[in-house]
Design a protein around this motif. Structure first.
Motif, mmCIF file in Angstrom:
data_model
loop_
_atom_site.group_PDB
_atom_site.id
_atom_site.type_symbol
_atom_site.label_atom_id
_atom_site.label_comp_id
_atom_site.label_asym_id
_atom_site.label_seq_id
_atom_site.Cartn_x
_atom_site.Cartn_y
_atom_site.Cartn_z
ATOM 1 N N ASN A 212 0.940 -14.760 -5.771
ATOM 2 C CA ASN A 212 1.220 -13.519 -5.318
ATOM 3 C C ASN A 212 1.653 -11.709 -5.872
ATOM 4 O O ASN A 212 1.044 -10.793 -5.789
ATOM 5 C CB ASN A 212 2.948 -13.698 -4.749
ATOM 6 C CG ASN A 212 3.533 -14.156 -5.530
ATOM 7 O OD1 ASN A 212 3.375 -14.424 -6.316
ATOM 8 N ND2 ASN A 212 4.908 -12.652 -5.617
ATOM 9 N N TYR A 213 1.031 -11.994 -7.882
ATOM 10 C CA TYR A 213 1.383 -10.867 -8.597
ATOM 11 C C TYR A 213 -0.210 -10.714 -8.270
ATOM 12 O O TYR A 213 -0.474 -8.895 -8.906
ATOM 13 C CB TYR A 213 1.820 -10.944 -9.675
ATOM 14 C CG TYR A 213 3.718 -11.184 -9.601
ATOM 15 C CD1 TYR A 213 3.990 -10.010 -10.055
ATOM 16 C CD2 TYR A 213 4.585 -12.338 -9.409
ATOM 17 C CE1 TYR A 213 4.874 -9.588 -9.776
ATOM 18 C CE2 TYR A 213 5.801 -11.527 -9.129
ATOM 19 C CZ TYR A 213 6.129 -10.825 -9.574
ATOM 20 O OH TYR A 213 7.413 -10.443 -9.293
ATOM 21 N N THR B 169 -4.369 -10.127 -4.991
ATOM 22 C CA THR B 169 -3.813 -9.306 -3.745
ATOM 23 C C THR B 169 -4.356 -8.651 -2.085
ATOM 24 O O THR B 169 -3.802 -8.380 -1.489
ATOM 25 C CB THR B 169 -3.942 -7.378 -4.715
ATOM 26 O OG1 THR B 169 -5.228 -7.672 -4.348
ATOM 27 C CG2 THR B 169 -3.139 -7.583 -5.459
ATOM 28 N N PRO C 249 0.519 -15.120 -1.575
ATOM 29 C CA PRO C 249 0.902 -14.016 -0.996
ATOM 30 C C PRO C 249 0.575 -14.136 0.401
ATOM 31 O O PRO C 249 0.506 -15.281 1.037
ATOM 32 C CB PRO C 249 -0.469 -13.401 -1.679
ATOM 33 C CG PRO C 249 -1.363 -14.465 -1.758
ATOM 34 C CD PRO C 249 -0.917 -15.253 -2.337
#
Length: 369
Positions: A91-92, A95, A131
Motif C-alpha cells: 500500500n506504500y 499507488t 491498497p
C-alpha cells in the motif's frame, strides 16, 4: 510491525507479509525463565555486528534516518541489515494500477549501499497491505493473480541483485494452522496455498539470486501454525516452488516461558530451511498498565529474554543462520506504544528513548558471544 490500520475489505486472496506491525496475539505462558547468571552491566564496548556471525538487522524508517543524527549513528554503528518497517509494503508502493512510488525505497537502497548494509524486503503479500484501489476493484481470481504477479515482477525486478531477501508472504495462517479468513482465499482459489507458491515463483523469476521467505508470528508457541508453515515449505520444495527460509517474528513478552520458545524453535529449525528471527522485541508492560514502572527486576528479565534468544539462534547450524532483526531501533519509536498494540509505557528494544544502551543490549550481546 505495523501500525493499527483501518479494517480492510475482505478480498479474494490470502495474503499476508512486517512491517513489519499488525496486532500480535502471542500467549504469555507461565512466567518461568531458564536459570541464567545475571547479565553483566555496564555493557561492553563491543558492537552487535562484531559479536555476531550472522546479520544483525533492524526495522527502520527513512524519515527518522533523515531527521535524527542519533538514530542514524546507532543504525550505522550497530547493524548491518535493514528492513523497512512500512515503506516496502504494497500500500506504500502501489499507488494505482500501473503506478508505483519508489521514492522512499530508493532512498533506503542507496543508504544501504553507501553503508555496506544488506536489505531484507518486507513484504510482497500481506492481507493488510493491499491498497484501497485494489481492494475495491472487484477482480476475479484470474485477474487478481495477474495483477499480483505484475506487482511482484515490477518490485522485485526493480531491485534485482540489490536486495538480499524478500518476505514473499506474511501471516496467512491462524495459530491452529488454518488459513486466515481475512484473505478469503478459501472461497476464491481452489488451492490458495498453490497460489502463494506461484507468488514465490514469480519472485524468483524476477530475481534468480534473491532469498525467499515465508514470515509469521507466534510460530514457536503455536504448533498448528508451525506445522502448517513447515508443511507448506516442504510442499513447495516437492512441487518446484522456490522457498529458502522461514521467518518467526518473536513479538513475545518477558513472561513468556523460555522453555516453550526453545522447544518450538528447535522444531522449526528441524525443517532444515534458513531461519530468520525477523521482528524481535520484548514487551515488559505485558498487562498494558498506565501505572507500569520499568523496574530493575523487569530489566533483568528482559535482558535474560534477549540473551536466551541470541544463544538459541547462535547454536543453529551455520547453513541455517540468516540473521536476527530487531523490530525497531529505539523504544522511542516502537509500534508497541500505540494503544492498539500495547501501551505508551512500553520499553521493548535494546536502546532507550535517548539512544542509550539498555541492560537488554548487554543480554543480547552476551548471548551472541
Amino acid at each position: 510491525m505495523i501500525k493499527n490500520m483501518r479494517k480492510i475489505i475482505l478480498i479474494p486472496l490470502i495474503i499476508l507479509i512486517s512491517l513489519s506491525g499488525c496486532k500480535k496475539k502471542s500467549p504469555e505462558s507461565n512466567p518461568v525463565f531458564a536459570p541464567l547468571p545475571p547479565v553483566v552491566s555496564p555493557v561492553p564496548d563491543q558492537k552487535l555486528i562484531e559479536a555476531a556471525s550472522f546479520k544483525i538487522g533492524t526495522a527502520i524508517s527513512s524519515n527518522r534516518m533523515k531527521a535524527e543524527p542519533a538514530y542514524d549513528n546507532v543504525l550505522k554503528s550497530e547493524f548491518n541489515q535493514i528492513t523497512a518497517e512500512y515503506e516496502m509494503k504494497m500500500n506504500y508502493i502501489w499507488t494505482a494500477d500501473n503506478a508505483y512510488n519508489f521514492e522512499n525505497v530508493d532512498y533506503l537502497m542507496s543508504y544501504a549501499q553507501q553503508n555496506k548494509m544488506e536489505v531484507h524486503g518486507h513484504a510482497l503479500l500481506w492481507y493488510r497491505s493491499f491498497p484501497d484501489w485494489f481492494k475495491s476493484a472487484g477482480y476475479d481470481s484470474v485477474m487478481f493473480e495477474s495483477k499480483v504477479k505484475d506487482y511482484i515482477t515490477t518490485v522485485v525486478g526493480r531491485y534485482r541483485g540489490k536486495i538480499r531477501s524478500w518476505d514473499v508472504a506474511n501471516e496467512i495462517f491462524n495459530d491452529d494452522g488454518s488459513l486466515r479468513i481475512e484473505s478469503q482465499i478459501q472461497g476464491t482459489f481452489k488451492d490458495p496455498v498453490g497460489f502463494v507458491g506461484r507468488c514465490f515463483k514469480y519472485a524468483r523469476e524476477a530475481d534468480p539470486a534473491v532469498k525467499l521467505f515465508y514470515n509469521d508470528y507466534n510460530v514457536v508457541l503455536a504448533s498448528g501454525k508451525r506445522n502448517a508453515m513447515k508443511n507448506m515449505a516442504l510442499r513447495f520444495k516437492k512441487e518446484g516452488f522456490p522457498i529458502d527460509g522461514l521467518g518467526e517474528q518473536y513479538h513475545y513478552g518477558i513472561r513468556t516461558n523460555q522453555s516453550n520458545i526453545t522447544t518450538g524453535f528447535n522444531d522449526l529449525a528441524s525443517s532444515g530451511f534458513l531461519i530468520h528471527i525477523s521482528e524481535i522485541d520484548s514487551r515488559v508492560n505485558v498487562d498494558r498498565l498506565d501505572t507500569y514502572v520499568f523496574t530493575d527486576a523487569d530489566k533483568q528479565k528482559q535482558a535474560d529474554f534477549y540473551k536466551n534468544i541470541a544463544k538459541l539462534y547462535s547454536a543453529l547450524p551455520a547453513n541455517q543462520k540468516f540473521g536476527i532483526t530487531l523490530w525497531g531501533l529505539t523504544d522511542k519509536y516502537t509500534w508497541l506504544r500505540d494503544r492498539a498494540n500495547g501501551n505508551p509505557k512500553e520499553y521493548p528494544l535494546l536502546f532507550d528513548d535517548n539512544y542509550d544502551k539498555k541492560l537488554a543490549y548487554s543480554g543480547f550481546l552476551e548471548g551472541l558471544k
